[in-house]
Design a protein around this motif. Structure first.
Motif, PDB file in Angstrom:
ATOM      1  N   ASP A   6       8.847  -8.617   1.159  1.00 53.02           N
ATOM      2  CA  ASP A   6       7.819  -7.624   1.480  1.00 53.02           C
ATOM      3  C   ASP A   6       8.452  -6.270   1.780  1.00 53.02           C
ATOM      4  OD1 ASP A   6       5.158  -6.687   2.130  1.00 53.02           O
ATOM      5  OD2 ASP A   6       5.754  -6.812   4.237  1.00 53.02           O
ATOM      6  N   ARG A  10       8.078  -2.700  -0.263  1.00 50.67           N
ATOM      7  CA  ARG A  10       7.604  -1.486   0.404  1.00 50.67           C
ATOM      8  C   ARG A  10       8.625  -0.350   0.287  1.00 50.67           C
ATOM      9  NH1 ARG A  10       3.380  -2.352   4.169  1.00 50.67           N
ATOM     10  NH2 ARG A  10       2.739  -4.534   4.317  1.00 50.67           N
ATOM     11  N   LYS A  13       8.904   0.971  -3.327  1.00 57.67           N
ATOM     12  CA  LYS A  13       7.726   1.764  -3.695  1.00 57.67           C
ATOM     13  C   LYS A  13       7.886   3.205  -3.230  1.00 57.67           C
ATOM     14  CE  LYS A  13       2.685   1.875  -3.255  1.00 57.67           C
ATOM     15  NZ  LYS A  13       1.489   1.182  -2.675  1.00 57.67           N
ATOM     16  N   VAL A 191       7.516   2.315   6.637  1.00 64.06           N
ATOM     17  CA  VAL A 191       7.103   1.120   5.897  1.00 64.06           C
ATOM     18  C   VAL A 191       6.981  -0.091   6.805  1.00 64.06           C
ATOM     19  CG1 VAL A 191       8.104   1.954   3.745  1.00 64.06           C
ATOM     20  CG2 VAL A 191       9.495   0.522   5.265  1.00 64.06           C
ATOM     21  N   ASP A 210      -0.583   1.848   6.419  1.00 68.79           N
ATOM     22  CA  ASP A 210      -0.018   1.115   5.288  1.00 68.79           C
ATOM     23  C   ASP A 210       1.292   0.407   5.618  1.00 68.79           C
ATOM     24  OD1 ASP A 210      -2.103   2.014   3.632  1.00 68.79           O
ATOM     25  OD2 ASP A 210      -1.036   3.879   3.183  1.00 68.79           O
ATOM     26  N   ALA A 211       1.770   0.561   6.851  1.00 65.47           N
ATOM     27  CA  ALA A 211       3.060  -0.023   7.222  1.00 65.47           C
ATOM     28  C   ALA A 211       2.888  -1.432   7.781  1.00 65.47           C
ATOM     29  CB  ALA A 211       3.763   0.864   8.252  1.00 65.47           C
TER      30      ALA A 211
END
Length: 238
Positions: A6, A10, A13, A191, A210-211
């Motif tokens: 994960d 992140r 991205k 993140v 979004d973290a």
């Protein structure tokens, strides 16, 4: 999804966007550092004083027999664990703890939770910048904090590492951390964040929707708020 898969997704991205830094935010005490050990050193030194053993022989013995792995958050709770009322012994212990627990000779003896150093290093290897966000105070604890993290093998002294301590002793821990969120956001894109105090982690969850948010459920202040819906529990480092 396993945590490192994960995090890798992140981080990549953000890196792929080409215009931002991926950040992972770490609290220090009771998140990376197991504060029970330092607490036990203070308790031991208090109980080993000749005048304390003379005045409170039974209480001193019980405190010395309390293994560091059994310690809890508050001084009074540890006394209750071994059947001691707060009373004069507890007051003297608390005063001694307040004078010594946050000082250099004890800070540099800190121990990390198993796997903590590798976890942080892996985040750096994946391309993240690291923010150590701690409510330790800069005037009195900066030197000991830097030396301890360095000696324990945490990533330090790099353009990819940032250390933030509160500017003064009397400042509220929560007030400092909430106030630091904008400054952290100016460094890049968060993140993930790891923290043992839910009141702080919940604020981060609101700030960075979004973290990933990981609650290091170790020792923490009594009566924490309910966790934010996006908070995941991390009991141990993978």
């Amino acid at each position: 999804m396993p945590i490192f898969e994960d995090l890798k997704t992140r981080i990549q991205k953000v890196l792929a966007s080409g215009n931002d830094r991926p950040l992972v935010v770490f609290d220090v005490d009771d998140t990376l550092i197991d504060c029970r050990y330092r607490k036990s050193l203070v308790f031991r030194d208090f109980a080993n004083q000749a005048e304390v053993q003379t005045k409170w022989p039974n209480e001193s013995r019980k405190l010395l027999d309390l293994g560091w792995e059994r310690l809890t958050y508050r001084v009074a709770d540890n006394l209750a664990k071994i059947g001691l009322p707060e009373g004069p012994f507890g007051s003297a212990l608390f005063d001694y703890w307040m004078k010594h627990y946050f000082t250099y000779p004890y800070l540099i003896q800190d121990r990390a939770f198993p796997g903590a150093q590798d976890f942080v290093a892996n985040c750096v290897e994946l391309g993240a910048h690291i923010v150590y966000l701690t409510a330790r105070d800069h005037p009195g604890m900066y030197q000991g904090t830097i030396e301890a993290l360095e000696s324990l093998g945490f990533p330090m002294h790099s353009p990819k590492t940032h250390v933030m301590l509160k500017p003064e002793v009397g400042m509220s821990d929560h007030h400092f951390k909430v106030g630091a969120l904008d400054q952290i956001a100016s460094l890049g894109r968060v993140v993930a964040s790891l923290e043992n105090e839910l009141i702080n982690l919940n604020a981060m969850a609101e700030k960075w929707p979004d973290a990933a948010m990981y609650w290091r459920k170790t020792l923490y202040a009594p009566d924490p708020p309910p966790p934010h819906s996006r908070v995941e529990i991390m009991l141990q480092f993978p």
